[in-house]
Design a protein around this motif. Structure first.
Motif, PDB file in Angstrom:
ATOM      1  N   LEU A   1       2.513 -57.959 -37.230  1.00  0.00           N
ATOM      2  CA  LEU A   1       3.455 -58.769 -36.455  1.00  0.00           C
ATOM      3  C   LEU A   1       2.921 -60.180 -36.233  1.00  0.00           C
ATOM      4  O   LEU A   1       3.694 -61.150 -36.292  1.00  0.00           O
ATOM      5  N   THR A   2       1.635 -60.316 -35.981  1.00  0.00           N
ATOM      6  CA  THR A   2       1.045 -61.636 -35.766  1.00  0.00           C
ATOM      7  C   THR A   2       1.271 -62.526 -36.978  1.00  0.00           C
ATOM      8  O   THR A   2       1.719 -63.677 -36.873  1.00  0.00           O
ATOM      9  N   ARG A   3       0.994 -61.996 -38.149  1.00  0.00           N
ATOM     10  CA  ARG A   3       1.168 -62.779 -39.368  1.00  0.00           C
ATOM     11  C   ARG A   3       2.637 -62.960 -39.739  1.00  0.00           C
ATOM     12  O   ARG A   3       3.044 -64.021 -40.224  1.00  0.00           O
ATOM     13  N   LEU A   4       3.461 -61.931 -39.504  1.00  0.00           N
ATOM     14  CA  LEU A   4       4.885 -62.036 -39.822  1.00  0.00           C
ATOM     15  C   LEU A   4       5.564 -63.116 -38.991  1.00  0.00           C
ATOM     16  O   LEU A   4       6.303 -63.958 -39.522  1.00  0.00           O
ATOM     17  N   PHE A   5       5.332 -63.112 -37.698  1.00  0.00           N
ATOM     18  CA  PHE A   5       5.985 -64.078 -36.828  1.00  0.00           C
ATOM     19  C   PHE A   5       5.441 -65.488 -37.065  1.00  0.00           C
ATOM     20  O   PHE A   5       6.197 -66.459 -37.061  1.00  0.00           O
ATOM     21  N   TYR A   6       4.131 -65.599 -37.296  1.00  0.00           N
ATOM     22  CA  TYR A   6       3.540 -66.929 -37.429  1.00  0.00           C
ATOM     23  C   TYR A   6       3.826 -67.561 -38.781  1.00  0.00           C
ATOM     24  O   TYR A   6       4.016 -68.778 -38.876  1.00  0.00           O
ATOM     25  N   SER A   7       3.883 -66.772 -39.834  1.00  0.00           N
ATOM     26  CA  SER A   7       3.994 -67.331 -41.186  1.00  0.00           C
ATOM     27  C   SER A   7       5.421 -67.606 -41.628  1.00  0.00           C
ATOM     28  O   SER A   7       5.635 -68.323 -42.607  1.00  0.00           O
ATOM     29  N   THR A   8       6.408 -67.042 -40.948  1.00  0.00           N
ATOM     30  CA  THR A   8       7.807 -67.221 -41.366  1.00  0.00           C
ATOM     31  C   THR A   8       8.408 -68.453 -40.697  1.00  0.00           C
ATOM     32  O   THR A   8       8.451 -68.531 -39.466  1.00  0.00           O
ATOM     33  N   PRO A   9       8.902 -69.415 -41.479  1.00  0.00           N
ATOM     34  CA  PRO A   9       9.383 -70.674 -40.892  1.00  0.00           C
ATOM     35  C   PRO A   9      10.814 -70.635 -40.391  1.00  0.00           C
ATOM     36  O   PRO A   9      11.257 -71.570 -39.724  1.00  0.00           O
ATOM     37  N   PHE A  10      11.569 -69.556 -40.687  1.00  0.00           N
ATOM     38  CA  PHE A  10      12.984 -69.550 -40.316  1.00  0.00           C
ATOM     39  C   PHE A  10      13.171 -69.387 -38.803  1.00  0.00           C
ATOM     40  O   PHE A  10      12.298 -68.870 -38.099  1.00  0.00           O
ATOM     41  N   ASP A  11      14.338 -69.835 -38.334  1.00  0.00           N
ATOM     42  CA  ASP A  11      14.658 -69.782 -36.905  1.00  0.00           C
ATOM     43  C   ASP A  11      14.988 -68.348 -36.494  1.00  0.00           C
ATOM     44  O   ASP A  11      15.879 -67.721 -37.070  1.00  0.00           O
ATOM     45  N   LYS A  12      14.275 -67.839 -35.536  1.00  0.00           N
ATOM     46  CA  LYS A  12      14.482 -66.466 -35.063  1.00  0.00           C
ATOM     47  C   LYS A  12      15.337 -66.415 -33.796  1.00  0.00           C
ATOM     48  O   LYS A  12      15.567 -65.328 -33.242  1.00  0.00           O
ATOM     49  N   THR A  13      15.810 -67.564 -33.348  1.00  0.00           N
ATOM     50  CA  THR A  13      16.570 -67.641 -32.106  1.00  0.00           C
ATOM     51  C   THR A  13      17.771 -66.705 -32.123  1.00  0.00           C
ATOM     52  O   THR A  13      18.564 -66.716 -33.065  1.00  0.00           O
ATOM     53  N   MET A  14      17.889 -65.903 -31.107  1.00  0.00           N
ATOM     54  CA  MET A  14      19.011 -65.005 -30.856  1.00  0.00           C
ATOM     55  C   MET A  14      19.053 -63.787 -31.769  1.00  0.00           C
ATOM     56  O   MET A  14      20.037 -63.038 -31.736  1.00  0.00           O
ATOM     57  N   LYS A  15      18.025 -63.556 -32.574  1.00  0.00           N
ATOM     58  CA  LYS A  15      17.879 -62.215 -33.134  1.00  0.00           C
ATOM     59  C   LYS A  15      17.448 -61.325 -31.971  1.00  0.00           C
ATOM     60  O   LYS A  15      16.619 -61.727 -31.154  1.00  0.00           O
ATOM     61  N   VAL A  16      17.983 -60.133 -31.892  1.00  0.00           N
ATOM     62  CA  VAL A  16      17.678 -59.262 -30.752  1.00  0.00           C
ATOM     63  C   VAL A  16      16.464 -58.403 -31.080  1.00  0.00           C
ATOM     64  O   VAL A  16      16.372 -57.821 -32.160  1.00  0.00           O
ATOM     65  N   GLY A  17      15.522 -58.338 -30.138  1.00  0.00           N
ATOM     66  CA  GLY A  17      14.324 -57.537 -30.333  1.00  0.00           C
ATOM     67  C   GLY A  17      14.245 -56.376 -29.363  1.00  0.00           C
ATOM     68  O   GLY A  17      14.764 -56.442 -28.246  1.00  0.00           O
ATOM     69  N   ALA A  18      13.602 -55.307 -29.789  1.00  0.00           N
ATOM     70  CA  ALA A  18      13.350 -54.165 -28.916  1.00  0.00           C
ATOM     71  C   ALA A  18      12.084 -53.476 -29.388  1.00  0.00           C
ATOM     72  O   ALA A  18      11.819 -53.400 -30.593  1.00  0.00           O
ATOM     73  N   SER A  19      11.293 -52.983 -28.450  1.00  0.00           N
ATOM     74  CA  SER A  19      10.088 -52.245 -28.802  1.00  0.00           C
ATOM     75  C   SER A  19      10.146 -50.853 -28.191  1.00  0.00           C
ATOM     76  O   SER A  19      10.705 -50.658 -27.102  1.00  0.00           O
ATOM     77  N   VAL A  20       9.569 -49.895 -28.909  1.00  0.00           N
ATOM     78  CA  VAL A  20       9.474 -48.522 -28.416  1.00  0.00           C
ATOM     79  C   VAL A  20       8.063 -48.028 -28.689  1.00  0.00           C
ATOM     80  O   VAL A  20       7.446 -48.390 -29.689  1.00  0.00           O
ATOM     81  N   VAL A  21       7.562 -47.205 -27.778  1.00  0.00           N
ATOM     82  CA  VAL A  21       6.190 -46.721 -27.900  1.00  0.00           C
ATOM     83  C   VAL A  21       6.142 -45.216 -27.666  1.00  0.00           C
ATOM     84  O   VAL A  21       6.984 -44.647 -26.957  1.00  0.00           O
ATOM     85  N   ALA A  22       5.131 -44.585 -28.267  1.00  0.00           N
ATOM     86  CA  ALA A  22       4.973 -43.137 -28.151  1.00  0.00           C
ATOM     87  C   ALA A  22       3.524 -42.823 -27.790  1.00  0.00           C
ATOM     88  O   ALA A  22       2.599 -43.420 -28.349  1.00  0.00           O
ATOM     89  N   ALA A  23       3.342 -41.893 -26.864  1.00  0.00           N
ATOM     90  CA  ALA A  23       1.990 -41.517 -26.455  1.00  0.00           C
ATOM     91  C   ALA A  23       1.990 -40.091 -25.921  1.00  0.00           C
ATOM     92  O   ALA A  23       3.039 -39.553 -25.536  1.00  0.00           O
ATOM     93  N   ARG A  24       0.809 -39.507 -25.882  1.00  0.00           N
ATOM     94  CA  ARG A  24       0.678 -38.191 -25.266  1.00  0.00           C
ATOM     95  C   ARG A  24       0.960 -38.281 -23.771  1.00  0.00           C
ATOM     96  O   ARG A  24       1.682 -37.462 -23.203  1.00  0.00           O
ATOM     97  N   ARG A  25       0.373 -39.331 -23.122  1.00  0.00           N
ATOM     98  CA  ARG A  25       0.520 -39.402 -21.678  1.00  0.00           C
ATOM     99  C   ARG A  25       0.563 -40.832 -21.138  1.00  0.00           C
ATOM    100  O   ARG A  25       1.557 -41.258 -20.582  1.00  0.00           O
ATOM    101  N   GLY A  26      -0.532 -41.597 -21.275  1.00  0.00           N
ATOM    102  CA  GLY A  26      -0.629 -42.896 -20.600  1.00  0.00           C
ATOM    103  C   GLY A  26      -0.728 -44.069 -21.558  1.00  0.00           C
ATOM    104  O   GLY A  26      -0.776 -43.918 -22.773  1.00  0.00           O
ATOM    105  N   GLY A  27      -0.755 -45.262 -20.971  1.00  0.00           N
ATOM    106  CA  GLY A  27      -0.889 -46.494 -21.734  1.00  0.00           C
ATOM    107  C   GLY A  27       0.404 -47.030 -22.310  1.00  0.00           C
ATOM    108  O   GLY A  27       0.411 -48.048 -23.010  1.00  0.00           O
ATOM    109  N   LEU A  28       1.514 -46.385 -22.006  1.00  0.00           N
ATOM    110  CA  LEU A  28       2.794 -46.760 -22.612  1.00  0.00           C
ATOM    111  C   LEU A  28       3.269 -48.152 -22.189  1.00  0.00           C
ATOM    112  O   LEU A  28       3.662 -48.954 -23.030  1.00  0.00           O
ATOM    113  N   SER A  29       3.232 -48.429 -20.898  1.00  0.00           N
ATOM    114  CA  SER A  29       3.791 -49.696 -20.430  1.00  0.00           C
ATOM    115  C   SER A  29       2.971 -50.889 -20.913  1.00  0.00           C
ATOM    116  O   SER A  29       3.520 -51.956 -21.189  1.00  0.00           O
ATOM    117  N   ALA A  30       1.647 -50.720 -21.046  1.00  0.00           N
ATOM    118  CA  ALA A  30       0.811 -51.816 -21.535  1.00  0.00           C
ATOM    119  C   ALA A  30       1.136 -52.144 -22.987  1.00  0.00           C
ATOM    120  O   ALA A  30       1.266 -53.312 -23.372  1.00  0.00           O
TER     121      ALA A  30
END
Length: 226
Positions: free
Chosen positions: A118-147
């Motif tokens: 993600l670091t390289r994808l976002f930094y290296s792409t010159p096109f305008d990303k404004t108003m593309k909608v983003g969402a993240s989801v995470v999976a864990a056994r128990r903790g650390g999800l919100s971080a």
């Protein structure tokens, strides 16, 4: 006919047109192609299909992806110096209306391979990303999800991408592959997130037709130490 009614009929017509051509790119940051991160993404995928939105899942977590070395090549060539999945995914990112990023939780963080991608994808792409909608989801056994969830969302906010929300922090619980199938609340959260994301993408598409994108100012760069 009143102006407001003419506008409503126009928007309803455009809505049908918008629904036919929308796409969500989904990034699986787990090394397991069919693990619990996939369970979360696939639950969203089913909702998107019902909304008439095309989806594609790209498997990243099992790839050999190195981190950014700040070489500056992307500023000259418009793509990353390392020709791997980052450059292969860039065109798909540019073409999509929404981006969903999924990751397992390792030490209260997202998978390091995914973060490098993600670091390289976002930094290296010159096109305008404004108003593309983003969402993240995470999976864990128990903790650390919100971080980990917070970590991934920062990629969207730095790029002017609205962040879709659900009914809780977007997470599922499970240890062994597929165990998240038993997390009823987590799966419901994924469905709610997908519906909200679909609504937001369609609303933005209609808004862009009616009003265009927000005005942009020239970027100001201020160092903290001068």
């Amino acid at each position: 006919m009143p102006e407001c009614l003419r506008r409503r009929r126009s928007i309803m017509y455009n809505k049908r047109k918008v629904e036919m051509c929308m796409k969500v790119l989904m990034i699986n940051g787990s090394p397991r192609a069919k693990g619990n991160t996939y369970v979360a993404l696939h639950e969203m995928e089913k909702v998107f299909e019902g909304e008439g939105i095309e989806t594609e899942i790209v498997q990243i977590g099992n790839q050999d992806i190195r981190g950014c070395i700040a070489c500056g090549t992307c500023a000259k060539k418009g793509q990353c110096a390392f020709d791997d999945m980052v450059n292969q995914t860039a065109a798909k990112f540019e073409a999509c209306d929404g981006l969903v990023v999924g990751s397992p939780v390792y030490y209260a963080s997202a998978n390091a391979t995914l973060v490098a991608f993600l670091t390289r994808l976002f930094y290296s792409t010159p096109f305008d990303k404004t108003m593309k909608v983003g969402a993240s989801v995470v999976a864990a056994r128990r903790g650390g999800l919100s971080a980990a969830f917070d970590e991934l969302n920062k990629f969207f906010t730095i790029a002017g991408m609205p962040v879709a929300s659900g009914q809780y922090w977007n997470s599922v619980h499970g240890r062994t592959p597929g165990e998240a199938e038993g997390d009823g609340e987590g799966l419901q959260s994924m469905r709610t997130l997908a519906r909200n994301m679909a609504f937001l993408m369609k609303s933005i598409a209609l808004g862009k037709e009616e009003y265009g994108l927000p005005e942009k100012e020239a970027v100001v760069r201020t160092n903290f130490i001068r």
